[in-house]
Design an enzyme around this catalytic site. Structure first.
Site, PDB file in Angstrom:
ATOM      1  CD  GLU A 295      47.576  70.095  25.132  1.00  0.00           C
ATOM      2  OE1 GLU A 295      48.134  70.393  26.185  1.00  0.00           O
ATOM      3  OE2 GLU A 295      47.955  70.483  24.022  1.00  0.00           O
ATOM      4  CB  ALA A 449      52.061  72.970  34.438  1.00  0.00           C
ATOM      5  CG  ASN A 452      43.711  74.371  31.459  1.00  0.00           C
ATOM      6  OD1 ASN A 452      43.539  73.549  30.594  1.00  0.00           O
ATOM      7  ND2 ASN A 452      44.177  74.077  32.664  1.00  0.00           N
ATOM      8  CD  GLU A 485      52.347  74.812  31.294  1.00  0.00           C
ATOM      9  OE1 GLU A 485      51.445  74.991  30.447  1.00  0.00           O
ATOM     10  OE2 GLU A 485      53.080  73.814  31.292  1.00  0.00           O
TER      11      GLU A 485
HETATM   12 ZN   LIG Z   1      53.451  72.830  26.922  1.00  0.00          ZN
END
Ligand SMILES: [Zn+2]
Length: 1044
Positions: A295, A449, A452, A485
């Protein structure tokens, strides 16, 4: 993605003005720019969208269709044509801004020349562009059915590349990828092949997709029914990271084709793509680790793909590896899944043999299950020597992985992840859809972090908890990042923003859920106070002219990188918090569930969220109308409250932290729909909170009875600042008399608001100081932290700008207010989380500034620790204060560096690095920054942290800026232009400047760099901040002299 969270303390926000892409019209002051308006948009007749004029090479400019057309014709005439609505963009070389930020008035001669040039230009455009209906192509001007022919950029082989836009064409969509990779951790290269099944939406001869830095050796196409793969030509256009696969025949609508691409590349030495990490194992032997970070735009550097978030597809990943290493990817391995289904040992053994595919000597291949439909930026894989612990949670296997010597630090993360996963599944009413969830600590990682799907990657400090060295704050950090996350597994992974302009839908939501989930699952952590502090800091950035709307149009890679900022994360989250309180928690929750349900496995825009909420409110409230006023406009309102008896008048205006309000590039008369909340002296409990929607410039609220005081923005749940005009006196008196009549968050909110108003000149600094006089009675963390923050800002500015004596008086005032509290702190890890955090903050502050004998105690403890050769255990909450004091002596610093190199606790190391960077020895400071940049003893992931610390100190702040200037090109190569790290580095290294000389220097440095550098938002924000600092000093210096 979670930006490196300890940097959030001062989130930089930055800006290139996105005005050319914004929906709102740009405001250009024509009176000031008399030569800049030769064309009104409606004076130029546009060709239909399909017939476009492009000039070879123009592909490198990032524009939308209209602008490309417009720009191209202008380029032909040698003009700079950038502003869609106002005609021409400010020509910076003629109309350079004065140091004070205002625009210089051009000379009469310039104006005459300008006018003549522009009249000729307009005539030429009219003559060439409109009348003959012809266009410039490589053959020159020719007529062709009254439409214009595209001219494309050149591919690397000299042929025309058949696509000129940054965004991929919508005519071909990917359905499925078969990806085979073979990384070699000895040669540090990898080879791969990808088979992409695509579906044709519109007939075409070409397939355009992304690829970056890959050495492609062969491309074939197979039609759905065909058996034979045909080798085909491909073209590369690196400027847009695109390749074009040229089909030998027309690709037919509705048909599927398979494109097979073979390629190789090096493992990256940046933090993007498929990158390599060097580390030392338990025996101090150098080892390699390979991981991914895609990303926003780096999947294309690991495999050719349609690298835009809305192009979702399924992925089958196979990785060939050394049999001694392990691999992880988004999905479970074939083997793992079958092992879980089978119970008897003999069958397990059988399956294991069958499922491990030997490739060659010592190399085996792992095959992962086909993924769910997802975006390319969420694909991930890791190849390394890893160990893990696992636990079953609601049908999914949750595992935490780390390199073997860190396995004893993963327990806290596993427990936390399991609890949070269970909470989210209940709250969203949608189960986590994968059978496994891995959390992996990566030894070198740029951000905090990355979410994924099924394989969340973390920096080691945000996942590993060591009971001896991790402080209360470290525990909170790990919990927060996991909560963030995990929320992304729904917000972002299951439902993804359609394009990066709506990144806030991912990041604002994940940030909002992070704090919400922590409050619900771990109330003892008091995370709401952290959120409050973040909102204050985001508002400071949002009050600058360099700010941008939460949802802003973006195209180029730098613009996309720059969306990862405080506005997408924190402002986005704050607006959701405000909405939640306005709608009520049940309606809000139902709206979220509706949104996730309506768009799962798909993509969404901001409007889709509001539409889902409106389905729930069912006409009783138009959420879309309300929220658009917040999402599509930068800045926030200042609400002025005037009380007369029972009558409360409220009025809104834009909070302009701007040196030159006339240059504010947004509509100053704009009105927000503000869900005001207030409490009064007659009842100040939560259930007495009143609400009023202010959607006009001003309004009158009539109370049932006259009250002694009124406080707006209860618990600071709204994203606005309140000015109490005459009523500040009343609130100051209330705090002195009975401060607990207001909640700690409300008290922190008053402190924040009055200091902001003093900075703006709306309220006196004297009154702000008067308000915090009550602080010696204060014991709550939130207001104490906020007051310390405001006073530290003032202290720092004075100290760095030749006002040391006055700075000393500010410090004296801090001691008067907080000295007792500092003295009372014990040097242990006792107390509630909130008390422990306050202790860390106060003692670190006291030791850094050498007040209240802090250094004496800390140095004694440091010396004992040194004598024990680092074996004595130190209380984790005060460890940083102890190290900071110890690092002041040369011996202490050297010893600390030695311990840093051998420590196996990342939590301990991060406290050590901050202490090392707070030395007064400039040679050591330079050495630290250089060493981190060169990735010798100190990893590059620490660099922004080091620069932040160095730039706060008197001996270091000029060094930090010099270092950034000298190493700008290296920094932007390693961390990418526009990235969160670069935003931080620019923000920190310039934050202390408050002179015109520094303003000029910063401006001219970035102007001397590439246009991409000088146009960065963070650069504009840095310039805004320096101007504000100058203004603050001019406005308040004399008053401060009187006051202190
Ligand atoms: Zn984020």
């Amino acid at each position: 993605m979670e930006p490196f969270p300890s940097d959030q303390i001062q989130l930089p926000r930055n800006m290139i003005e996105n005005s050319m892409f914004e929906e709102e019209p740009d405001v250009v002051d024509l009176a000031k720019e008399p030569c800049l308006h030769p064309l009104e948009p409606d004076e130029v007749e546009y060709e239909p969208r399909s017939s476009r004029l492009l000039v070879r090479g123009l592909g490198e400019h990032e524009m939308d269709d209209d602008e490309e057309d417009y720009e191209s014709s202008a380029k032909l005439l040698g003009m700079s044509f950038m502003n869609r609505n106002s005609g021409l963009r400010n020509n910076m070389s003629v109309y350079r801004q004065n140091p004070n930020g205002s625009c210089s008035v051009p000379s009469t001669r310039t104006m005459v020349v300008c006018t003549v040039v522009l009249v000729i230009s307009v005539s030429l455009i009219m003559a060439i562009y409109l009348l003959p209906k012809c266009t410039f192509t490589k053959e020159g001007c020719h007529k062709k059915n009254h439409t214009m022919e595209l001219i494309y950029p050149l591919a690397t082989n000299g042929k025309l590349f058949p696509w000129a836009k940054i965004r991929l064409p919508p005519d071909v969509v990917p359905l499925h990828y078969d990806l085979v990779l073979q990384p070699n951790l000895t040669t540090l290269k990898f080879s791969g092949s990808v088979k992409i099944v695509v579906n044709i939406v519109e007939v075409t001869w070409k397939i355009i997709l992304h690829s970056s830095g890959l050495n492609i050796t062969k491309v074939t196409i197979t039609s759905a029914g065909g058996h034979q793969a045909k080798t085909v030509e491909f073209l590369e256009y690196p400027l847009h990271d695109q390749i074009a696969v040229m089909a030998p025949e027309a690709l037919l609508v509705g048909q599927n084709y398979t494109v097979n691409i073979e390629y190789s590349s090096n493992l990256s030495d940046t933090y993007y793509g498929f990158y390599k990490i060097s580390y030392k194992d338990e025996n101090s032997k150098q080892r390699w680790f390979a991981a991914t970070q895609f990303e926003p735009l780096a999947a294309r550097s690991a495999f050719p793909c349609f690298d835009e978030p809305a192009f979702k597809a399924t992925f089958l990943i196979k990785i060939k590896r050394d049999e001694k290493l392990s691999t992880l990817s988004n999905m479970p391995k074939e083997l793992d899944k079958r092992l879980r289904q089978l119970s008897t040992a003999s069958i397990v053994l059988h399956v294991q043999k069958k499922a491990t595919t030997p490739v060659t000597n010592g190399i085996v291949q792992d095959e992962f299950f086909v993924s769910l439909k997802m975006s390319t930026y969420l694909v991930a894989f890791v190849v390394a020597d890893l160990k893990n612990i696992s636990r079953e949670a609601d049908g999914s296997l949750v595992s935490v992985y780390a390199i073997p010597q860190h396995l004893n630090q993963v327990g806290y993360a596993l427990n936390t992840a399991v609890k949070l996963l269970e909470f989210y599944q209940k709250y969203f009413l949608i189960n986590y859809p994968l059978e496994k969830l891995d959390l992996v600590a990566i030894p070198d990682f740029q951000s905090g972090a990355m979410e994924n799907w099924g394989l969340i990657t973390f920096r080691e400090t945000t996942l590993l908890f060591d009971s001896n060295t991790s402080s209360a704050r470290d525990k909170k950090l790990i919990t927060a990042v996991i909560a963030h996350e995990l929320a992304h597994q729904w917000f972002g992974n299951l439902v993804t923003m359609e394009w990066w302009n709506d990144l806030w839908l991912n990041e604002g939501f994940a940030t909002f859920m992070e704090y919400f989930a922590m409050e619900e699952v771990f109330p003892e952590l008091h995370s709401d106070e952290d959120f409050l502090n973040l909102i204050f800091k985001a508002m400071r950035k949002d009050s600058l002219n360099s700010s941008h709307p939460v949802s802003s149009a973006v195209q180029s890679s730098e613009q996309i990188e720059e969306m990862f900022d405080a506005l997408s994360y924190i402002k986005g989250a704050s607006l959701l918090l405000m909405l939640k309180h306005y709608l009520g928690k049940d309606v809000f929750q139902a709206g979220i569930e509706m949104y996730l349900h309506n768009h799962n496995y798909g993509s969404a825009r901001s409007d889709d969220l509001w539409d889902s909420m409106n389905e729930i409110t069912n006409g009783t409230l138009d959420v879309k109308k309300l929220m658009k006023t917040w999402i599509l406009h930068k800045g926030f309102p200042l609400v002025t409250v005037v009380r007369k008896g029972k009558i409360i008048s409220v009025q809104q205006e834009k909070f302009l932290y701007c040196v030159d309000p006339e240059n504010w590039t947004s509509d100053a008369s704009f009105l927000w729909h503000i869900p005001l909340t207030y409490i009064t002296s007659s009842c100040n409990l939560t259930h007495c909170t009143n609400a009023y929607l202010l959607d006009q410039k001003s309004a009158v609220i009539e109370l049932p009875e006259e009250v002694e005081w009124i406080k707006f923005n209860v618990h600071m749940n709204g994203y606005y600042i309140v000015h109490y005009a005459e009523d500040w006196k009343t609130l100051i008196a209330l705090l002195k008399k009975n401060h607990t009549a207001l909640s700690p968050k409300d008290r922190a909110n008053l402190i924040n608001n009055i200091f902001n108003l003093a900075g703006l000149g709306k309220e006196s600094l004297e009154k702000a100081f008067e308000l915090i006089d009550y602080l010696n009675k204060e014991s709550s963390t939130a207001p104490l932290t906020q007051a310390l923050y405001q006073l530290s800002l003032i202290y720092s500015l004075l100290e760095k700008n030749g006002e040391q004596q006055l700075a000393a008086r500010v410090m004296h005032r801090i001691e008067q207010l907080l000295g007792d509290k500092i003295d009372k702190q014990c040097w242990t890890d006792e107390g509630t989380m909130s008390e422990r955090e306050l202790r860390s903050t106060l003692l670190a502050f006291a030791c850094t500034h050498d007040i209240r004998n802090c250094r004496t105690t800390a140095t004694e403890m440091f010396e004992k620790w040194m004598k024990s050769n680092g074996t004595m255990s130190l209380p984790s909450d005060v460890m940083k204060a102890i190290f900071t004091a110890g690092a002041k002596s040369s011996d202490g610093w050297e010893f600390l560096l030695k311990m840093y190199s051998s420590s196996v606790s990342e939590a301990e190391k991060s406290k050590m690095i901050e202490a090392l960077a707070s030395t007064d020895d400039v040679r050591k400071l330079i050495w630290l920054m250089q060493n981190s940049l060169e990735e010798e003893e100190i990893r590059a992931q620490e660099l922004s942290h080091i620069i932040a610390t160095v730039s706060q100190s008197l001996p270091g702040y000029l060094l930090a800026w010099d270092f950034v200037k000298e190493n700008w090109d290296k920094l932007t190569r390693k961390f990418h232009l526009g990235s969160y790290t670069i935003q931080n580095i620019v923000s920190w290294s310039t934050s202390q400047f408050a002179t015109k000389a520094h303003l000029l220097e910063v401006k001219s440095f970035f102007e001397s760099k590439s246009e991409e550098s000088s146009q960065l938002r963070c650069v504009k924000e840095a310039i805004d901040t320096i101007q504000l600092n100058i203004q603050w000093m001019e406005r308040n210096l004399a008053k401060l002299q009187e006051l202190l």
